[in-house]
Every structure is written in structure tokens, then in C-alpha cells.
Design an enzyme around this catalytic site. Sequence first.
Site, PDB file in Angstrom:
ATOM      1  N   SER A  71     -26.019 -21.247   9.074  1.00 56.01           N
ATOM      2  CA  SER A  71     -26.561 -22.946   8.664  1.00 56.01           C
ATOM      3  C   SER A  71     -28.450 -22.716   8.220  1.00 56.01           C
ATOM      4  O   SER A  71     -28.532 -22.001   8.894  1.00 56.01           O
ATOM      5  CB  SER A  71     -25.964 -23.490  10.021  1.00 56.01           C
ATOM      6  OG  SER A  71     -26.973 -24.676   9.852  1.00 56.01           O
ATOM      7  N   HIS A  73     -24.212 -22.863   4.578  1.00 55.69           N
ATOM      8  CA  HIS A  73     -24.051 -24.245   5.051  1.00 55.69           C
ATOM      9  C   HIS A  73     -25.499 -24.966   4.969  1.00 55.69           C
ATOM     10  O   HIS A  73     -26.364 -23.922   5.416  1.00 55.69           O
ATOM     11  CB  HIS A  73     -23.281 -23.615   6.774  1.00 55.69           C
ATOM     12  CG  HIS A  73     -22.394 -24.801   6.854  1.00 55.69           C
ATOM     13  ND1 HIS A  73     -21.722 -25.286   6.562  1.00 55.69           N
ATOM     14  CD2 HIS A  73     -23.562 -26.085   8.081  1.00 55.69           C
ATOM     15  CE1 HIS A  73     -21.261 -26.609   7.260  1.00 55.69           C
ATOM     16  NE2 HIS A  73     -22.939 -26.856   8.055  1.00 55.69           N
ATOM     17  N   ASP A 109     -27.138 -28.173   5.856  1.00 51.07           N
ATOM     18  CA  ASP A 109     -27.211 -29.631   6.890  1.00 51.07           C
ATOM     19  C   ASP A 109     -27.630 -30.166   6.541  1.00 51.07           C
ATOM     20  O   ASP A 109     -29.295 -30.756   6.371  1.00 51.07           O
ATOM     21  CB  ASP A 109     -26.847 -28.767   8.422  1.00 51.07           C
ATOM     22  CG  ASP A 109     -26.545 -27.872   8.707  1.00 51.07           C
ATOM     23  OD1 ASP A 109     -25.110 -28.953   8.744  1.00 51.07           O
ATOM     24  OD2 ASP A 109     -26.698 -27.105   9.050  1.00 51.07           O
ATOM     25  N   MET A 136     -28.910 -34.045   6.132  1.00 51.19           N
ATOM     26  CA  MET A 136     -28.822 -35.140   8.075  1.00 51.19           C
ATOM     27  C   MET A 136     -30.299 -36.308   7.811  1.00 51.19           C
ATOM     28  O   MET A 136     -31.538 -35.915   7.121  1.00 51.19           O
ATOM     29  CB  MET A 136     -29.757 -34.440   8.974  1.00 51.19           C
ATOM     30  CG  MET A 136     -28.824 -32.562   9.883  1.00 51.19           C
ATOM     31  SD  MET A 136     -29.422 -32.117  11.023  1.00 51.19           S
ATOM     32  CE  MET A 136     -28.578 -31.204  11.955  1.00 51.19           C
ATOM     33  N   HIS A 191     -23.205 -30.083   3.757  1.00 50.72           N
ATOM     34  CA  HIS A 191     -22.110 -30.608   5.176  1.00 50.72           C
ATOM     35  C   HIS A 191     -23.313 -32.137   4.961  1.00 50.72           C
ATOM     36  O   HIS A 191     -24.144 -32.111   5.833  1.00 50.72           O
ATOM     37  CB  HIS A 191     -22.663 -29.922   6.762  1.00 50.72           C
ATOM     38  CG  HIS A 191     -22.398 -30.839   7.701  1.00 50.72           C
ATOM     39  ND1 HIS A 191     -22.572 -30.302   9.287  1.00 50.72           N
ATOM     40  CD2 HIS A 191     -21.242 -32.199   8.273  1.00 50.72           C
ATOM     41  CE1 HIS A 191     -21.988 -31.095   9.958  1.00 50.72           C
ATOM     42  NE2 HIS A 191     -21.583 -31.885   8.875  1.00 50.72           N
ATOM     43  N   MET A 212     -24.362 -35.005   6.548  1.00 52.32           N
ATOM     44  CA  MET A 212     -24.579 -35.716   8.234  1.00 52.32           C
ATOM     45  C   MET A 212     -25.489 -37.627   7.514  1.00 52.32           C
ATOM     46  O   MET A 212     -26.623 -37.831   7.759  1.00 52.32           O
ATOM     47  CB  MET A 212     -25.060 -35.925   8.965  1.00 52.32           C
ATOM     48  CG  MET A 212     -24.502 -34.093   9.337  1.00 52.32           C
ATOM     49  SD  MET A 212     -25.038 -33.157  10.659  1.00 52.32           S
ATOM     50  CE  MET A 212     -25.506 -32.077   9.235  1.00 52.32           C
ATOM     51  N   MET A 257     -16.589 -29.640  13.893  1.00 47.68           N
ATOM     52  CA  MET A 257     -17.252 -30.056  14.900  1.00 47.68           C
ATOM     53  C   MET A 257     -17.326 -29.565  16.248  1.00 47.68           C
ATOM     54  O   MET A 257     -16.419 -30.229  17.040  1.00 47.68           O
ATOM     55  CB  MET A 257     -18.142 -31.745  14.567  1.00 47.68           C
ATOM     56  CG  MET A 257     -18.750 -32.155  13.020  1.00 47.68           C
ATOM     57  SD  MET A 257     -19.797 -30.704  12.487  1.00 47.68           S
ATOM     58  CE  MET A 257     -20.793 -29.922  14.013  1.00 47.68           C
ATOM     59  N   GLY A 311     -26.405 -33.184  13.989  1.00 45.20           N
ATOM     60  CA  GLY A 311     -27.845 -33.344  14.773  1.00 45.20           C
ATOM     61  C   GLY A 311     -28.659 -32.459  15.065  1.00 45.20           C
ATOM     62  O   GLY A 311     -30.034 -32.341  14.615  1.00 45.20           O
ATOM     63  N   ASP A 336     -18.338 -25.759  13.336  1.00 41.59           N
ATOM     64  CA  ASP A 336     -19.721 -26.026  13.453  1.00 41.59           C
ATOM     65  C   ASP A 336     -20.602 -25.415  14.868  1.00 41.59           C
ATOM     66  O   ASP A 336     -20.171 -27.301  15.348  1.00 41.59           O
ATOM     67  CB  ASP A 336     -19.964 -26.725  11.989  1.00 41.59           C
ATOM     68  CG  ASP A 336     -21.636 -26.829  11.405  1.00 41.59           C
ATOM     69  OD1 ASP A 336     -22.413 -26.014  12.487  1.00 41.59           O
ATOM     70  OD2 ASP A 336     -21.759 -27.497  11.161  1.00 41.59           O
ATOM     71  N   GLY A 384     -22.954 -23.791  18.068  1.00 44.98           N
ATOM     72  CA  GLY A 384     -22.691 -23.215  18.872  1.00 44.98           C
ATOM     73  C   GLY A 384     -21.568 -22.183  18.710  1.00 44.98           C
ATOM     74  O   GLY A 384     -20.761 -21.581  19.393  1.00 44.98           O
ATOM     75  N   SER A 436     -27.994 -20.881  14.649  1.00 45.02           N
ATOM     76  CA  SER A 436     -28.962 -20.214  15.842  1.00 45.02           C
ATOM     77  C   SER A 436     -28.554 -18.620  16.001  1.00 45.02           C
ATOM     78  O   SER A 436     -29.464 -17.987  16.278  1.00 45.02           O
ATOM     79  CB  SER A 436     -29.177 -20.213  16.822  1.00 45.02           C
ATOM     80  OG  SER A 436     -28.303 -21.838  17.264  1.00 45.02           O
TER      81      SER A 436
HETATM   82  C1  DX5 Z   1     -25.538 -29.121  13.444  1.00 38.64           C
HETATM   83  C2  DX5 Z   1     -25.181 -28.824  12.307  1.00 38.64           C
HETATM   84  C3  DX5 Z   1     -24.922 -27.406  12.517  1.00 38.64           C
HETATM   85  C4  DX5 Z   1     -25.898 -26.302  13.089  1.00 38.64           C
HETATM   86  C5  DX5 Z   1     -25.229 -25.422  13.545  1.00 38.64           C
HETATM   87  O1  DX5 Z   1     -25.782 -30.845  13.497  1.00 38.64           O
HETATM   88  O2  DX5 Z   1     -23.970 -29.251  11.423  1.00 38.64           O
HETATM   89  O3  DX5 Z   1     -24.200 -26.981  11.056  1.00 38.64           O
HETATM   90  O4  DX5 Z   1     -26.735 -26.268  11.998  1.00 38.64           O
HETATM   91  O5  DX5 Z   1     -26.167 -24.502  14.295  1.00 38.64           O
HETATM   92  P1  DX5 Z   1     -26.049 -23.805  15.752  1.00 38.64           P
HETATM   93  O6  DX5 Z   1     -25.453 -22.931  15.217  1.00 38.64           O
HETATM   94  O7  DX5 Z   1     -27.167 -23.123  16.009  1.00 38.64           O
HETATM   95  O8  DX5 Z   1     -25.527 -23.969  16.677  1.00 38.64           O
HETATM   96 ZN    ZN Z   2     -23.509 -28.227   9.249  1.00 39.38          ZN
END
Ligand code: DX5
Ligand code: ZN
Length: 226
Positions: A9, A34, A36, A38, A67, A69, A138, A143, A174, A176, A197
Site C-alpha cells: 500500500s 495497492h 488507497d 481517500m 481501492h 474510499m 478490511m 482511513g 487490507d 495491519g 507500514s
Molecule cells: C486503510 C488502507 C490500507 C492501509 C494499509 O484505509 O486501505 O491499505 O494503507 O496500511 P497498513 O498495512 O499500514 O495497515
Molecule cells: Zn487499501
Amino acid sequence: MRPLKICPSILAADFSKLGEEVRAAMNAGADVVHVDIMDGHFVPNISFGPAVMGSIRHVTDKPFDVHLMISPVDAYLGEFAKAGADLISVHVEAGPHLHRTLQAIRGLGKKAGVVLNPGTHESAIAPVLDMIDLVLVMSVNPGFGGQSFIPSALDKLRAVREMTRGRDIDIEIDGGVTAQNAAEIAAAGANWLVAGSSVFRDGPACYARNIAAIRDAAAGARGEMA
Ligand code: DX5
Ligand code: ZN
């Protein structure tokens, strides 16, 4: 078994050199980018839009997994398709009409995914199983990167695996994801593992090691040699 894909990500990358970061992660052995997106409305954070995504599309030939959001989402599908998305995922709640949104994504010639929030029951995908290429489960509330994995996502993965059995549908997780939980995640049925991360940490020299740790753990749980 469907192929295992490790999907960094890029939300966790250094945005001041986004292109270099994406290239580094892909050269370090990742499979899918990936992305994201937002909107500050559907989720309480703003990332970036199609222009930024388009500006980094050329740095790799690997697929872009977008992805979204965003709510309502339909007005933005064309922009992300044009910016180089290969697969576009939308949340069940992105509205107003999930079925129409998935038709629109397929109509743009892109693969379509549907996203289940931690509070959304897996039964929401039942009416659209014929219209999707991927289910994204998820394992954090969307977020932000860097949150802790919500364990009930494992039960949801198992339920989605049963619902999609025999179909040409990938299952993505997706939020953690780490080398420590990748084995149980893969055992529960996810074959696309998103990681922010835990990939983009300790600098580009460590990306290959970070990705390999996740891949090895997941491959081991699948009974595969990494
Ligand atoms: C959260 C995102 C994830 C996020 C994952 O809304 O959709 O893709 O960036 O990040 P980590 O792997 O750090 O949880
Ligand atoms: Zn994501």
C-alpha cells in the site's frame, strides 16, 4: 489454490518521492501496487487523486489495484480507469447503487472488486458474485495506515472463501498485515495481502527483506515453498 500476491500500500511510502518508492517496492519483489484513494468524506482522511496516480503509472508494468474510499464513487471511475487502474474496488456502502457501480467498472474494461468494512457482513456480496473479480476484506476501519489487525477479519475471510469457492475470484486482506500474522491470514483464505507500514519501513534497502518475510510466512501456510 489461487496465486499469492503481495501488494504494498503506497499510502505508507514517502510521498516526496512516490515514483521512486513504487519502483523500489516492485523491484524488491512485490506483485501488485495497492493504491488507497481517500476522499475526506467516506473516510476521515484525504490521500491523493487520479492525477498523482497517473503520474507514477509508468514506473512499473505491474498491476495497479485501486481501492476507492470515495462516496458517491461513480463519477470518479472513469478518471481512475484512464489513470491506469487495472482493478478498481469499491465499498459496499460507497453507493448509491453497488450493482450499477460494478457494471460501470466492468464497462470500462477493468476488473472489479468489492470491499467489506469490519462492520459489514459478508452476505452483502452475495447478489454481486457474478460481477466481481476480487473481494477485499478490511481488517482495519478504512482511513489510515498503521492500525492494528482486527482478528474477526479471519472469520470473515473463511466465510468469503466458502461463498466464492469454485469462482474466479481473488480474496484480498487490507490493514495491519505483518510477517507475524500473514500465515493465519493466508490459512483463512486470503491470496492477495496488502501491506503498507510493514513493507515501507526502515528504508528502501529493507523492502526486499520486508516483502520476503510476509511472502514466506503466507507461502508456508499454503504449503508452498516461498
Ligand atoms: C486503510 C488502507 C490500507 C492501509 C494499509 O484505509 O486501505 O491499505 O494503507 O496500511 P497498513 O498495512 O499500514 O495497515
Ligand atoms: Zn487499501
